[in-house]
Design a protein around this motif. Structure first.
Motif, mmCIF file in Angstrom:
data_model
loop_
_atom_site.group_PDB
_atom_site.id
_atom_site.type_symbol
_atom_site.label_atom_id
_atom_site.label_comp_id
_atom_site.label_asym_id
_atom_site.label_seq_id
_atom_site.Cartn_x
_atom_site.Cartn_y
_atom_site.Cartn_z
ATOM 1 N N GLU A 24 -0.811 -3.565 16.669
ATOM 2 C CA GLU A 24 -1.957 -3.590 15.777
ATOM 3 C C GLU A 24 -1.624 -4.091 14.374
ATOM 4 N N GLU A 53 -0.828 -13.933 10.183
ATOM 5 C CA GLU A 53 -0.346 -13.214 8.998
ATOM 6 C C GLU A 53 -0.080 -14.168 7.819
ATOM 7 N N GLY A 54 -0.945 -15.166 7.690
ATOM 8 C CA GLY A 54 -0.851 -16.052 6.532
ATOM 9 C C GLY A 54 0.316 -17.019 6.569
ATOM 10 N N GLY A 57 -7.974 -10.886 5.589
ATOM 11 C CA GLY A 57 -6.823 -10.058 5.992
ATOM 12 C C GLY A 57 -7.011 -9.517 7.397
ATOM 13 N N ASN A 58 -8.239 -9.106 7.710
ATOM 14 C CA ASN A 58 -8.517 -8.573 9.057
ATOM 15 C C ASN A 58 -8.240 -9.628 10.120
ATOM 16 N N ILE A 95 -4.447 -20.733 4.916
ATOM 17 C CA ILE A 95 -5.224 -19.690 4.242
ATOM 18 C C ILE A 95 -6.658 -19.713 4.759
ATOM 19 N N ILE A 96 -7.059 -18.634 5.364
ATOM 20 C CA ILE A 96 -8.437 -18.516 5.854
ATOM 21 C C ILE A 96 -9.339 -18.321 4.636
ATOM 22 N N GLY A 118 -7.467 -4.145 14.631
ATOM 23 C CA GLY A 118 -8.029 -3.429 15.781
ATOM 24 C C GLY A 118 -9.011 -2.352 15.332
ATOM 25 N N GLY A 119 -8.608 -1.084 15.471
ATOM 26 C CA GLY A 119 -9.527 0.011 15.134
ATOM 27 C C GLY A 119 -9.983 0.713 16.390
ATOM 28 N N GLN A 132 -3.207 -13.075 0.165
ATOM 29 C CA GLN A 132 -3.429 -11.635 0.074
ATOM 30 C C GLN A 132 -4.925 -11.334 0.078
ATOM 31 N N GLY A 133 -5.278 -10.290 0.854
ATOM 32 C CA GLY A 133 -6.652 -9.788 0.843
ATOM 33 C C GLY A 133 -6.669 -8.472 0.099
ATOM 34 N N TRP A 163 0.827 -1.218 0.000
ATOM 35 C CA TRP A 163 0.000 0.000 0.000
ATOM 36 C C TRP A 163 0.862 1.270 0.000
ATOM 37 N N GLU A 185 -10.100 -6.914 3.600
ATOM 38 C CA GLU A 185 -11.030 -8.045 3.552
ATOM 39 C C GLU A 185 -10.984 -8.830 4.859
ATOM 40 N N ALA A 228 -13.744 -15.300 2.842
ATOM 41 C CA ALA A 228 -12.614 -14.486 3.316
ATOM 42 C C ALA A 228 -12.411 -13.206 2.514
ATOM 43 N N THR A 268 -9.423 2.147 5.768
ATOM 44 C CA THR A 268 -9.222 1.090 4.763
ATOM 45 C C THR A 268 -10.386 0.116 4.607
ATOM 46 N N THR A 306 -4.493 -10.487 10.480
ATOM 47 C CA THR A 306 -3.695 -9.476 11.191
ATOM 48 C C THR A 306 -4.274 -9.193 12.577
HETATM 49 C C1 LIG Z 1 -4.197 4.098 6.092
HETATM 50 C C2 LIG Z 1 -4.241 2.803 6.849
HETATM 51 C C3 LIG Z 1 -4.860 2.753 8.095
HETATM 52 C C4 LIG Z 1 -4.903 1.555 8.809
HETATM 53 N N1 LIG Z 1 -5.521 1.539 10.038
HETATM 54 C C5 LIG Z 1 -5.550 0.396 10.735
HETATM 55 C C6 LIG Z 1 -6.176 0.340 12.031
HETATM 56 O O1 LIG Z 1 -6.713 1.323 12.529
HETATM 57 N N2 LIG Z 1 -6.171 -0.829 12.690
HETATM 58 C C7 LIG Z 1 -5.586 -1.954 12.163
HETATM 59 O O2 LIG Z 1 -5.617 -2.992 12.812
HETATM 60 N N3 LIG Z 1 -4.989 -1.943 10.951
HETATM 61 C C8 LIG Z 1 -4.956 -0.810 10.232
HETATM 62 N N4 LIG Z 1 -4.345 -0.788 9.006
HETATM 63 C C9 LIG Z 1 -3.684 -2.017 8.495
HETATM 64 C C10 LIG Z 1 -4.550 -2.900 7.579
HETATM 65 O O3 LIG Z 1 -5.628 -2.191 7.008
HETATM 66 C C11 LIG Z 1 -5.061 -4.093 8.373
HETATM 67 O O4 LIG Z 1 -3.959 -4.873 8.783
HETATM 68 C C12 LIG Z 1 -6.042 -5.000 7.613
HETATM 69 O O5 LIG Z 1 -6.606 -5.905 8.532
HETATM 70 C C13 LIG Z 1 -5.402 -5.791 6.473
HETATM 71 O O6 LIG Z 1 -6.436 -6.384 5.697
HETATM 72 P P1 LIG Z 1 -6.185 -6.743 4.155
HETATM 73 O O7 LIG Z 1 -7.357 -7.458 3.623
HETATM 74 O O8 LIG Z 1 -5.766 -5.547 3.400
HETATM 75 O O9 LIG Z 1 -4.979 -7.773 4.273
HETATM 76 P P2 LIG Z 1 -3.621 -7.810 3.463
HETATM 77 O O10 LIG Z 1 -2.882 -6.546 3.608
HETATM 78 O O11 LIG Z 1 -3.855 -8.290 2.083
HETATM 79 O O12 LIG Z 1 -2.844 -8.958 4.270
HETATM 80 C C14 LIG Z 1 -2.441 -8.763 5.595
HETATM 81 C C15 LIG Z 1 -1.778 -10.048 6.120
HETATM 82 O O13 LIG Z 1 -2.733 -11.095 6.202
HETATM 83 C C16 LIG Z 1 -2.396 -12.185 5.325
HETATM 84 N N5 LIG Z 1 -3.653 -12.614 4.716
HETATM 85 C C17 LIG Z 1 -4.522 -11.854 3.990
HETATM 86 N N6 LIG Z 1 -5.615 -12.582 3.682
HETATM 87 C C18 LIG Z 1 -5.424 -13.812 4.210
HETATM 88 C C19 LIG Z 1 -6.190 -15.005 4.243
HETATM 89 N N7 LIG Z 1 -7.385 -15.084 3.663
HETATM 90 N N8 LIG Z 1 -5.687 -16.083 4.883
HETATM 91 C C20 LIG Z 1 -4.461 -16.024 5.488
HETATM 92 N N9 LIG Z 1 -3.698 -14.930 5.480
HETATM 93 C C21 LIG Z 1 -4.171 -13.834 4.870
HETATM 94 C C22 LIG Z 1 -1.379 -11.620 4.364
HETATM 95 O O14 LIG Z 1 -0.500 -12.619 3.899
HETATM 96 C C23 LIG Z 1 -0.681 -10.582 5.203
HETATM 97 O O15 LIG Z 1 0.297 -11.175 5.997
HETATM 98 C C24 LIG Z 1 -4.307 0.392 8.267
HETATM 99 C C25 LIG Z 1 -3.715 0.428 7.001
HETATM 100 C C26 LIG Z 1 -3.666 1.615 6.294
HETATM 101 C C27 LIG Z 1 -3.032 1.614 4.935
#
Ligand SMILES: Cc1cc2nc3c(=O)[nH]c(=O)nc-3n(C[C@H](O)[C@H](O)[C@H](O)COP(=O)(O)OP(=O)(O)OC[C@H]3O[C@@H](n4cnc5c(N)ncnc54)[C@H](O)[C@@H]3O)c2cc1C
Length: 482
Positions: A440, A216-217, A159-160, A221-222, A166-167, A83-84, A46, A156, A126, A151, A163
């Motif tokens: 977080e 974190e994957g 991904g939530n 894979i969820i 939180g929020g 990846q989500g 990102w 997704e 997922a 975000t 990781t």
């Molecule tokens: C501007 C900004 C603000 C943010 N604010 C917050 C916040 O307030 N709180 C917070 O907690 N996070 C925050 N984040 C971080 C991010 O949005 C979170 O971590 C979110 O949960 C990631 O979801 P994603 O779908 O984008 O996952 P991705 O970024 O695609 O993946 C995140 C991790 O999860 C793994 N993964 C993804 N999908 C799967 C799956 N289906 N099975 C197994 N592993 C998987 C990936 O390999 C990677 O390690 C922020 C990010 C940005 C850019």
């Protein structure tokens, strides 16, 4: 054997890529596999800090396709990066520059499978966007409390959960981990574990879902989840409070909790340096009070009953004592949103201002003021003139603590030369207070090496044991976490 960490002669790699892409297309369809230039956006994170290489980006449409893809990769010793929405802030969701790997993107698996309003649950694939899950809950007069305002249109559920996101509502509802009853996971050997139970009580052995949440994957894979829903709050009251210092904010939170209980759904602290950056870079934002204050708190009460929350909040703030300098309360959403904008725009304002050394730490709530005092003193002593931007989820003991120099030219050299020293000073304060260096955003690539110095060696050993048991080939998201 095609070890993901072994160098391959170019021709062999090209042939393998062709064969693999052919087999992947047979599983996910021709339109479910990207290579070359179209794959590039999925290989960069990102913030544009991490870029890697993937043989292909695969978009499976269902769990069976995920399982077949994983089996194919396991047979060929090809690593997989799940990846989500690719909004990770620690390089977790993109491939490494080296090695043989694919990105497995879950975005096509975006179906809401079931809503059970009486059980207060929703079963989703997922790849469902967080915003869609929240909307679906609302359509059913229910509430899904995970909220990542910046975000949630992109990230997704997979991904939530991976990781343990939180929020701002963690204080009341918990992290993503606390919002799940069941999971479906494709294991690193391609077997499907169907743990999609929607039970609130199940003491029939180890609670395996928690291994995959926050992993974190790296363990599997969820592919689907049963999420907890909650009653939809009908009334809200928000306060903007100028506090004397972080210690007063800590005591205020404890006081409000005693007075208002679980109705407190958010409690965010914002320092003067954050406000200055927001006013500088975000049009239509302004000081919440006539006077300038060093620290403000934005806090919210919410309830399903149309209770007189504003009166409760006013009484509690009035009875607190002299740690509160002044405050304002509203039940009007637009008015409250003006205060929330001060919080929500900090990251963006800071990005516009320039690079900074970011930290996402947690300590026990009662030690937050201590942390800020210790880390501030150490940094100001080592780097006179340093700018400290501290804000965050005070109600969870989670502070975003970002360091830079106000002068742009000086800042570049500072970041290039001093990042390690800054991290050491901040993380030392965290360690002294029994905190965590990653509250977080996870470890990903960013903190994979650093964590070895700050996590208990026995915990790391147990983590490696679990990883080895589930993923002996080391194919799930290599180079992340461990
Ligand atoms: C501007 C900004 C603000 C943010 N604010 C917050 C916040 O307030 N709180 C917070 O907690 N996070 C925050 N984040 C971080 C991010 O949005 C979170 O971590 C979110 O949960 C990631 O979801 P994603 O779908 O984008 O996952 P991705 O970024 O695609 O993946 C995140 C991790 O999860 C793994 N993964 C993804 N999908 C799967 C799956 N289906 N099975 C197994 N592993 C998987 C990936 O390999 C990677 O390690 C922020 C990010 C940005 C850019």
């Amino acid at each position: 054997m095609l070890g993901h960490d072994l160098p391959q002669p170019a021709l062999q790699i090209a042939k393998m890529q062709n064969d693999l892409v052919h087999s992947l297309s047979a599983i996910a369809g021709n339109d479910g596999v990207l290579t070359g230039e179209p794959a590039a956006p999925y290989c960069t994170d990102w913030r544009g800090r991490y870029s890697g290489n993937a043989l292909a980006v695969v978009f499976p449409s269902d769990t069976q396709q995920v399982a077949e893809t994983v089996k194919l990769c396991a047979a060929n010793n090809v690593a997989i990066v799940p990846q989500g929405g690719n909004t990770s802030l620690c390089g977790g969701s993109v491939p490494l520059p080296q090695g043989v790997q694919i990105v497995l993107n879950l975005s096509r698996m975006n179906q809401i499978l079931a809503v059970d309003p009486d059980n207060y649950t929703m079963t989703v694939e997922a790849g469902c966007k967080l915003a869609d899950v929240r909307d679906e809950a609302e359509k059913n007069n229910r509430f899904f409390p995970l909220g990542l305002t910046a975000t949630q249109k992109y990230c997704e559920i997979g991904g939530n959960l991976s990781t343990n996101a939180g929020g701002i509502n963690v204080l009341r509802y918990g992290n993503a981990r606390d919002l799940v009853l069941g999971l479906e996971v494709v294991l690193p050997d391609g077997r499907i574990w169907n743990g999609l139970r929607s039970l609130r009580k199940d003491n029939s052995g180890y609670d395996l879902k928690h291994l995959f949440i926050g992993a974190e994957g790296t363990l599997g894979i969820i592919t689907a989840a049963v999420l907890k829903l909650f009653p939809r709050p009908q009334a809200e009251a928000t306060a903007c409070v100028a506090v004397r210092d972080p210690a007063a904010a800590v005591s205020l939170l404890a006081h409000l909790r005693a007075a208002c209980g679980d109705r407190i759904s958010a409690f965010e602290i914002i320092s003067r340096s954050c406000l200055d950056l927001v006013f500088k870079h975000t049009p239509a934002t302004r000081e919440p009070f006539a006077s300038k204050h060093e620290w403000i708190v934005v806090t919210q009460l919410a309830d399903v009953l149309p209770a007189l929350l504003d009166a409760a909040l006013r009484d509690s703030l009035k009875s607190f004592g002299n740690g509160v300098i002044e405050f304002d309360i509203t039940t009007n959403k637009d008015h409250a949103e003006r205060w929330w904008q001060l919080r929500k725009n900090i990251s963006e304002a800071q990005k516009r201002e320039g690079v900074s050394i970011k930290h996402d730490i947690s300590v026990p709530i009662s030690r937050i003021a201590d942390f800020i005092a210790r880390a501030d003193a150490a940094l100001r002593n080592a780097f006179p003139g340093v700018r400290i931007v501290a804000f965050g989820h005070m109600g969870d003991g989670n502070i975003h603590y970002n360091i830079s120099m106000p002068d742009a030219a000086q800042n570049e050299t500072f970041i290039a030369r001093q990042e390690g020293s800054v991290n050491r000073l901040v993380y030392t304060a965290v360690r002294e207070l029994n905190g965590s260096i990653s509250a977080e955003h996870g470890l990903g690539q960013l903190k994979r090496d650093t964590i070895r110095d700050y996590k208990n060696p026995l915990e790391l050993e147990l983590m490696r044991t679990i990883k080895q048991a589930l993923d002996p080939q080391g194919l799930m998201n290599p180079g992340k976490v461990l």
